[in-house]
Design a protein around this motif. Structure first.
Motif, PDB file in Angstrom:
ATOM      1  N   ARG A   4       1.012  -1.366  -0.077  1.00  0.00           N
ATOM      2  CA  ARG A   4       0.062   0.075   0.089  1.00  0.00           C
ATOM      3  C   ARG A   4       0.823   1.323  -0.008  1.00  0.00           C
ATOM      4  NH1 ARG A   4      -1.996   0.503   4.877  1.00  0.00           N
ATOM      5  NH2 ARG A   4      -3.552   2.193   4.152  1.00  0.00           N
ATOM      6  N   PHE A   5       0.319   2.378  -0.269  1.00  0.00           N
ATOM      7  CA  PHE A   5       0.795   3.652  -0.213  1.00  0.00           C
ATOM      8  C   PHE A   5       0.188   4.192   1.116  1.00  0.00           C
ATOM      9  CE2 PHE A   5       0.818   8.153  -0.603  1.00  0.00           C
ATOM     10  CZ  PHE A   5       2.196   8.652  -1.149  1.00  0.00           C
ATOM     11  N   ASN A   6       1.420   4.697   1.933  1.00  0.00           N
ATOM     12  CA  ASN A   6       0.893   5.199   3.233  1.00  0.00           C
ATOM     13  C   ASN A   6       1.946   6.183   3.878  1.00  0.00           C
ATOM     14  OD1 ASN A   6      -0.563   4.943   5.983  1.00  0.00           O
ATOM     15  ND2 ASN A   6       1.418   4.081   6.808  1.00  0.00           N
ATOM     16  N   PHE A   7       1.493   7.099   4.614  1.00  0.00           N
ATOM     17  CA  PHE A   7       2.502   8.224   5.010  1.00  0.00           C
ATOM     18  C   PHE A   7       2.343   8.237   6.564  1.00  0.00           C
ATOM     19  CE2 PHE A   7       2.888  12.948   6.229  1.00  0.00           C
ATOM     20  CZ  PHE A   7       4.358  12.730   6.005  1.00  0.00           C
ATOM     21  N   THR A   8       3.658   7.977   7.211  1.00  0.00           N
ATOM     22  CA  THR A   8       3.744   8.325   8.653  1.00  0.00           C
ATOM     23  C   THR A   8       4.638   9.421   9.031  1.00  0.00           C
ATOM     24  OG1 THR A   8       3.643   5.836   8.532  1.00  0.00           O
ATOM     25  CG2 THR A   8       4.446   6.994  10.819  1.00  0.00           C
ATOM     26  N   LEU A   9       4.009  10.149   9.732  1.00  0.00           N
ATOM     27  CA  LEU A   9       4.410  11.384  10.403  1.00  0.00           C
ATOM     28  C   LEU A   9       5.569  10.945  11.564  1.00  0.00           C
ATOM     29  CD1 LEU A   9       4.776  14.313   9.710  1.00  0.00           C
ATOM     30  CD2 LEU A   9       2.904  14.921  11.437  1.00  0.00           C
ATOM     31  N   GLN A  10       6.569  11.102  11.630  1.00  0.00           N
ATOM     32  CA  GLN A  10       7.527  10.666  12.931  1.00  0.00           C
ATOM     33  C   GLN A  10       7.818  11.684  13.685  1.00  0.00           C
ATOM     34  OE1 GLN A  10      10.698   9.022  10.456  1.00  0.00           O
ATOM     35  NE2 GLN A  10       9.543   6.804  10.871  1.00  0.00           N
ATOM     36  N   ALA A  11       8.001  12.914  13.562  1.00  0.00           N
ATOM     37  CA  ALA A  11       8.269  14.058  14.379  1.00  0.00           C
ATOM     38  C   ALA A  11       8.077  15.341  13.672  1.00  0.00           C
ATOM     39  CB  ALA A  11       9.865  14.000  14.703  1.00  0.00           C
ATOM     40  N   THR A  12       7.747  16.393  14.699  1.00  0.00           N
ATOM     41  CA  THR A  12       7.648  17.780  13.889  1.00  0.00           C
ATOM     42  C   THR A  12       8.537  18.645  14.700  1.00  0.00           C
ATOM     43  OG1 THR A  12       5.906  18.322  15.468  1.00  0.00           O
ATOM     44  CG2 THR A  12       5.308  17.420  13.310  1.00  0.00           C
ATOM     45  N   ASP A  13       8.921  19.759  14.126  1.00  0.00           N
ATOM     46  CA  ASP A  13       9.721  20.918  14.998  1.00  0.00           C
ATOM     47  C   ASP A  13       9.155  22.211  14.325  1.00  0.00           C
ATOM     48  OD1 ASP A  13      11.578  22.543  16.123  1.00  0.00           O
ATOM     49  OD2 ASP A  13      13.140  21.524  15.488  1.00  0.00           O
TER      50      ASP A  13
END
Length: 376
Positions: A4-13
């Motif tokens: 599948r196509f999937n986006f995982t956000l791991q960290a933000t700043d």
């Protein structure tokens, strides 16, 4: 391996983000820079060399490939990945931007665009449906919906009319794309430099629903200040849980500024085009290898760089082969530039994950302000 196509956000700043886009052909670490392989090649580079620089994904060009060698031929030969010997993900643009730049050779209607080929003058008709068909034949992993990108400067009324037609084309693109597991379709936000139009466009795209969203219609001559002005708000109009792609950007300081403002993906011909014209990008800014100051310089472009150009060759040699118009000049400088861009992206990802992006950006600008090393 994912199917599948999937986006995982791991960290933000701040507004900046780092994450991973999973595709059946491999993971794309974000923020990501995509080298441009316009005609099924990143100019002056072998595909395995592009991969060695750290690139997770390439961009292919629908307009150029549909004209030569044609999407149908590429499909018969096993698709774009096999054709160009690149096993990782490929994003294809929709052809809309190139058609915009053919203003004198095209006729635009609600149905689509009729234009004359710059290769042989033959007539072609590109619609949202045909663009989806071409990109399906190419077999790209990330497909861009067909849009119209107005050439700036344009009146607000012209930008609004163009954006609304692009949104109607986005819906037609979505319908024509259909259900293709493992492949993604991105919508493209338009609206020029007008906040209300950008917001209207973002809402229209989300109502249709896409796997990712691009910020289009920038880096077309409006200047960095105006572009950053739009990026101060435009990414915030898009879903947090989907990738955000800024099309056609750019110079290293454009990239850093875009990432600070929440962009996940970028592409630009600059590192490869600069390499062929004797320009190298380093942490200390741009080096013009054509200049006579380099002809007796035994030092590398960047003594801290681990690319083959910097570990094996001197500025004097690079100056010589450029002056002599030897093919190796564009090869070495392009490799170096792509390596530098990917190192910059890796540094941005690490800094966001560690919560120290402000320090990274301050150091980035401070080093560029130093300028190139002193001549010998």
């Amino acid at each position: 391996m994912t199917t599948r196509f999937n986006f995982t956000l791991q960290a933000t700043d701040g507004a900046a983000r780092t994450g991973v886009i999973d595709t059946p052909r491999g993971a794309i670490r974000t923020p990501a820079f995509m080298p441009v392989g316009t005609a099924a090649t990143v100019k002056a580079m072998l595909p395995e060399s592009v991969a060695a620089t750290g690139a997770d994904i390439l961009l292919g060009n629908t307009y150029h490939l549909m004209l030569r060698p044609t999407a149908e031929r590429i499909a018969r030969l096993g698709g774009l990945h096999r054709f160009m010997n690149w096993s990782k993900p490929i994003l294809t643009d929709s052809g809309g931007f190139q058609v915009m730049s053919l203003a004198g050779l095209r006729k635009l209607t609600e149905e689509g665009v009729t234009f004359s080929s710059h290769v042989d003058g033959s007539k072609h008709h590109l619609t949202p449906e045909r663009s989806m068909e071409i990109q399906r034949l190419l077999g790209s992993d990330i497909v861009m919906c067909f849009d119209e990108c107005p050439a700036l400067p344009a009146t607000e009324a012209e930008v609004a009319a163009s954006m609304r037609m692009s949104m109607r084309w986005a819906e037609r693109s979505r319908d024509a794309f259909g259900d293709r597991p493992g492949h993604a379709l991105f919508g493209i936000m338009q609206g020029g430099v007008t906040r209300d139009l950008r917001e209207e466009s973002a809402q229209a795209l989300q109502a249709i629903g896409f796997d990712g969203y691009a910020v289009g219609g920038l880096a077309v001559g409006e200047g960095q200040e105006a572009m950053f002005g739009v990026l101060d708000y435009a990414p915030g109009f898009l879903p947090v849980d989907k990738p955000r792609y800024l099309m056609g950007v750019g110079k290293p300081d454009d990239i850093v500024g875009a990432v600070q403002r929440g962009i996940d993906m970028m592409d630009c011909v600059l590192p490869s085009r600069s390499g062929r014209t004797g320009q190298a990008w380093t942490p200390r800014g741009q080096v013009n290898i054509k200049n006579a100051r380099h002809q007796d310089d035994p030092r590398p472009l960047d003594e801290d760089c681990t690319c083959p150009c910097c570990t094996g060759y001197s500025r004097a040699y690079l100056h010589h082969v450029f002056r002599a118009r030897e093919m190796i000049s564009g090869m070495l400088l392009t490799w170096h530039n792509l390596h530098y861009y990917q190192q910059l992206m890796a540094g941005l990802r690490e800094a966001i994950a560690a919560g120290r992006l402000d320090d990274f950006v301050a150091d980035f600008h401070a080093r560029r302000a130093e300028g190139d090393i002193e001549p010998i």
